[in-house]
Design a protein around this motif. Sequence first.
Motif, PDB file in Angstrom:
ATOM      1  N   TYR A 123      -0.226   7.581   8.510  1.00  0.00           N
ATOM      2  CA  TYR A 123       0.611   6.420   8.211  1.00  0.00           C
ATOM      3  C   TYR A 123       0.910   5.659   9.502  1.00  0.00           C
ATOM      4  CZ  TYR A 123       1.314   7.806   3.374  1.00  0.00           C
ATOM      5  OH  TYR A 123       1.104   8.095   2.052  1.00  0.00           O
ATOM      6  N   TYR A 124       0.704   4.352   9.420  1.00  0.00           N
ATOM      7  CA  TYR A 124       0.910   3.474  10.560  1.00  0.00           C
ATOM      8  C   TYR A 124       1.915   2.379  10.212  1.00  0.00           C
ATOM      9  CZ  TYR A 124      -3.693   5.306  11.975  1.00  0.00           C
ATOM     10  OH  TYR A 124      -4.748   6.112  12.303  1.00  0.00           O
ATOM     11  N   CYS A 125       2.664   1.935  11.214  1.00  0.00           N
ATOM     12  CA  CYS A 125       3.459   0.724  11.028  1.00  0.00           C
ATOM     13  C   CYS A 125       2.926  -0.347  11.980  1.00  0.00           C
ATOM     14  CB  CYS A 125       4.948   0.975  11.244  1.00  0.00           C
ATOM     15  SG  CYS A 125       5.427   1.517  12.895  1.00  0.00           S
ATOM     16  N   ALA A 126       3.180  -1.587  11.611  1.00  0.00           N
ATOM     17  CA  ALA A 126       2.673  -2.709  12.399  1.00  0.00           C
ATOM     18  C   ALA A 126       3.543  -3.932  12.160  1.00  0.00           C
ATOM     19  CB  ALA A 126       1.218  -2.995  12.020  1.00  0.00           C
ATOM     20  N   ARG A 127       3.438  -4.887  13.054  1.00  0.00           N
ATOM     21  CA  ARG A 127       4.244  -6.110  13.000  1.00  0.00           C
ATOM     22  C   ARG A 127       3.390  -7.266  12.517  1.00  0.00           C
ATOM     23  NH1 ARG A 127       6.887  -8.743  18.382  1.00  0.00           N
ATOM     24  NH2 ARG A 127       4.826  -9.669  18.555  1.00  0.00           N
ATOM     25  N   HIS A 128       3.938  -8.040  11.599  1.00  0.00           N
ATOM     26  CA  HIS A 128       3.217  -9.207  11.095  1.00  0.00           C
ATOM     27  C   HIS A 128       3.133 -10.267  12.189  1.00  0.00           C
ATOM     28  CE1 HIS A 128       2.162 -12.571   8.424  1.00  0.00           C
ATOM     29  NE2 HIS A 128       1.747 -11.631   7.584  1.00  0.00           N
ATOM     30  N   TYR A 129       1.960 -10.899  12.288  1.00  0.00           N
ATOM     31  CA  TYR A 129       1.739 -11.887  13.337  1.00  0.00           C
ATOM     32  C   TYR A 129       2.583 -13.134  13.173  1.00  0.00           C
ATOM     33  CZ  TYR A 129      -2.474  -9.533  15.090  1.00  0.00           C
ATOM     34  OH  TYR A 129      -3.357  -8.645  15.645  1.00  0.00           O
ATOM     35  N   ASP A 130       2.711 -13.592  11.941  1.00  0.00           N
ATOM     36  CA  ASP A 130       3.231 -14.953  11.748  1.00  0.00           C
ATOM     37  C   ASP A 130       4.175 -14.988  10.563  1.00  0.00           C
ATOM     38  OD1 ASP A 130       1.522 -18.167  12.092  1.00  0.00           O
ATOM     39  OD2 ASP A 130       3.634 -17.647  11.977  1.00  0.00           O
ATOM     40  N   ASP A 131       4.038 -15.952   9.705  1.00  0.00           N
ATOM     41  CA  ASP A 131       4.938 -16.137   8.578  1.00  0.00           C
ATOM     42  C   ASP A 131       4.453 -15.320   7.389  1.00  0.00           C
ATOM     43  OD1 ASP A 131       5.336 -19.618   9.420  1.00  0.00           O
ATOM     44  OD2 ASP A 131       6.570 -17.892   9.951  1.00  0.00           O
ATOM     45  N   TYR A 132       5.157 -14.278   7.109  1.00  0.00           N
ATOM     46  CA  TYR A 132       4.835 -13.437   5.966  1.00  0.00           C
ATOM     47  C   TYR A 132       5.565 -13.976   4.746  1.00  0.00           C
ATOM     48  CZ  TYR A 132       5.177  -9.429   2.789  1.00  0.00           C
ATOM     49  OH  TYR A 132       5.164  -8.611   1.688  1.00  0.00           O
ATOM     50  N   PHE A 155      -1.613  -8.223  10.743  1.00  0.00           N
ATOM     51  CA  PHE A 155      -0.680  -7.360  11.476  1.00  0.00           C
ATOM     52  C   PHE A 155      -1.252  -6.904  12.809  1.00  0.00           C
ATOM     53  CE2 PHE A 155       2.761  -6.401   8.472  1.00  0.00           C
ATOM     54  CZ  PHE A 155       2.240  -6.944   7.308  1.00  0.00           C
ATOM     55  N   GLY A 156      -0.335  -6.688  13.761  1.00  0.00           N
ATOM     56  CA  GLY A 156      -0.750  -6.201  15.069  1.00  0.00           C
ATOM     57  C   GLY A 156       0.301  -5.278  15.639  1.00  0.00           C
ATOM     58  N   SER A 157       0.150  -4.950  16.903  1.00  0.00           N
ATOM     59  CA  SER A 157       1.060  -4.039  17.610  1.00  0.00           C
ATOM     60  C   SER A 157       1.157  -2.711  16.877  1.00  0.00           C
ATOM     61  CB  SER A 157       2.451  -4.668  17.757  1.00  0.00           C
ATOM     62  OG  SER A 157       2.381  -5.896  18.420  1.00  0.00           O
ATOM     63  N   TRP A 158       0.043  -2.169  16.494  1.00  0.00           N
ATOM     64  CA  TRP A 158      -0.015  -0.945  15.708  1.00  0.00           C
ATOM     65  C   TRP A 158       0.521   0.254  16.488  1.00  0.00           C
ATOM     66  CZ3 TRP A 158      -1.676  -0.888  10.648  1.00  0.00           C
ATOM     67  CH2 TRP A 158      -2.275  -2.053  10.190  1.00  0.00           C
ATOM     68  N   GLY A 159       1.237   1.114  15.769  1.00  0.00           N
ATOM     69  CA  GLY A 159       1.642   2.382  16.352  1.00  0.00           C
ATOM     70  C   GLY A 159       0.476   3.356  16.338  1.00  0.00           C
ATOM     71  N   GLN A 160       0.745   4.574  16.816  1.00  0.00           N
ATOM     72  CA  GLN A 160      -0.309   5.573  16.927  1.00  0.00           C
ATOM     73  C   GLN A 160      -0.538   6.330  15.624  1.00  0.00           C
ATOM     74  OE1 GLN A 160       2.773   6.120  17.745  1.00  0.00           O
ATOM     75  NE2 GLN A 160       3.205   8.114  16.817  1.00  0.00           N
ATOM     76  N   GLY A 161       0.397   6.210  14.694  1.00  0.00           N
ATOM     77  CA  GLY A 161       0.278   6.854  13.400  1.00  0.00           C
ATOM     78  C   GLY A 161       0.948   8.214  13.347  1.00  0.00           C
ATOM     79  N   THR A 162       1.287   8.622  12.137  1.00  0.00           N
ATOM     80  CA  THR A 162       1.857   9.948  11.913  1.00  0.00           C
ATOM     81  C   THR A 162       1.182  10.541  10.674  1.00  0.00           C
ATOM     82  OG1 THR A 162       3.932  11.206  11.678  1.00  0.00           O
ATOM     83  CG2 THR A 162       3.837   9.066  10.553  1.00  0.00           C
ATOM     84  N   GLN A 163       0.783  11.791  10.774  1.00  0.00           N
ATOM     85  CA  GLN A 163       0.011  12.439   9.709  1.00  0.00           C
ATOM     86  C   GLN A 163       0.940  12.914   8.599  1.00  0.00           C
ATOM     87  OE1 GLN A 163      -3.496  13.088   9.392  1.00  0.00           O
ATOM     88  NE2 GLN A 163      -2.861  13.713   7.328  1.00  0.00           N
ATOM     89  N   VAL A 164       0.572  12.577   7.369  1.00  0.00           N
ATOM     90  CA  VAL A 164       1.257  13.083   6.181  1.00  0.00           C
ATOM     91  C   VAL A 164       0.232  13.859   5.362  1.00  0.00           C
ATOM     92  CG1 VAL A 164       2.372  12.456   4.011  1.00  0.00           C
ATOM     93  CG2 VAL A 164       2.949  11.225   6.123  1.00  0.00           C
ATOM     94  N   THR A 165       0.549  15.121   5.082  1.00  0.00           N
ATOM     95  CA  THR A 165      -0.335  15.955   4.281  1.00  0.00           C
ATOM     96  C   THR A 165       0.451  16.507   3.107  1.00  0.00           C
ATOM     97  OG1 THR A 165      -1.614  16.573   6.251  1.00  0.00           O
ATOM     98  CG2 THR A 165      -1.890  17.937   4.272  1.00  0.00           C
ATOM     99  N   VAL A 166      -0.026  16.216   1.910  1.00  0.00           N
ATOM    100  CA  VAL A 166       0.620  16.695   0.693  1.00  0.00           C
ATOM    101  C   VAL A 166      -0.315  17.712   0.048  1.00  0.00           C
ATOM    102  CG1 VAL A 166       1.715  16.085  -1.483  1.00  0.00           C
ATOM    103  CG2 VAL A 166       1.695  14.443   0.422  1.00  0.00           C
ATOM    104  N   SER A 167       0.104  18.953   0.096  1.00  0.00           N
ATOM    105  CA  SER A 167      -0.757  20.025  -0.381  1.00  0.00           C
ATOM    106  C   SER A 167       0.070  21.245  -0.720  1.00  0.00           C
ATOM    107  CB  SER A 167      -1.792  20.378   0.693  1.00  0.00           C
ATOM    108  OG  SER A 167      -2.569  21.485   0.286  1.00  0.00           O
ATOM    109  N   SER A 168      -0.398  21.976  -1.723  1.00  0.00           N
ATOM    110  CA  SER A 168       0.268  23.244  -2.070  1.00  0.00           C
ATOM    111  C   SER A 168      -0.398  24.407  -1.329  1.00  0.00           C
ATOM    112  CB  SER A 168       0.225  23.455  -3.580  1.00  0.00           C
ATOM    113  OG  SER A 168      -1.096  23.379  -4.054  1.00  0.00           O
TER     114      SER A 168
END
Length: 126
Positions: A93-102, A113-126
Amino acid sequence: QVQLVESGGGLVQPGGSLRLSCAASGFFLEYYAIGWFRQAPGKEREGVSCISSSEDVYYEESVKGRFTISRDNVKNTVYLQMNGLKPEDTGVYYCARHYDDYVPGTPIELTDFGSWGQGTQVTVSS
């Protein structure tokens, strides 16, 4: 320097919950639309949710009713509360900032979108 840092990912069983954080530095989140995206193994990155500067929100259809996006202006952080997690929610999962008028409440596109973060892993498993 504009920077976004994601955190909060992990391993969770189906039906469980996680809260992701997207902490900003170098700018104030409240003046921008901030989006959450995810990328599953072998798949393209896709938009999940977005919160506009006016706090209008957008959710991709598959997460509606399960995910909630919010913003804390004091902490300069956007959150993604994820409940009722499913195996198909697995990915980075990544977050990012919109460049202009959203346009609030509309689907989000990677190329806006730009200025992306490095991401964080989400694992859904039993």
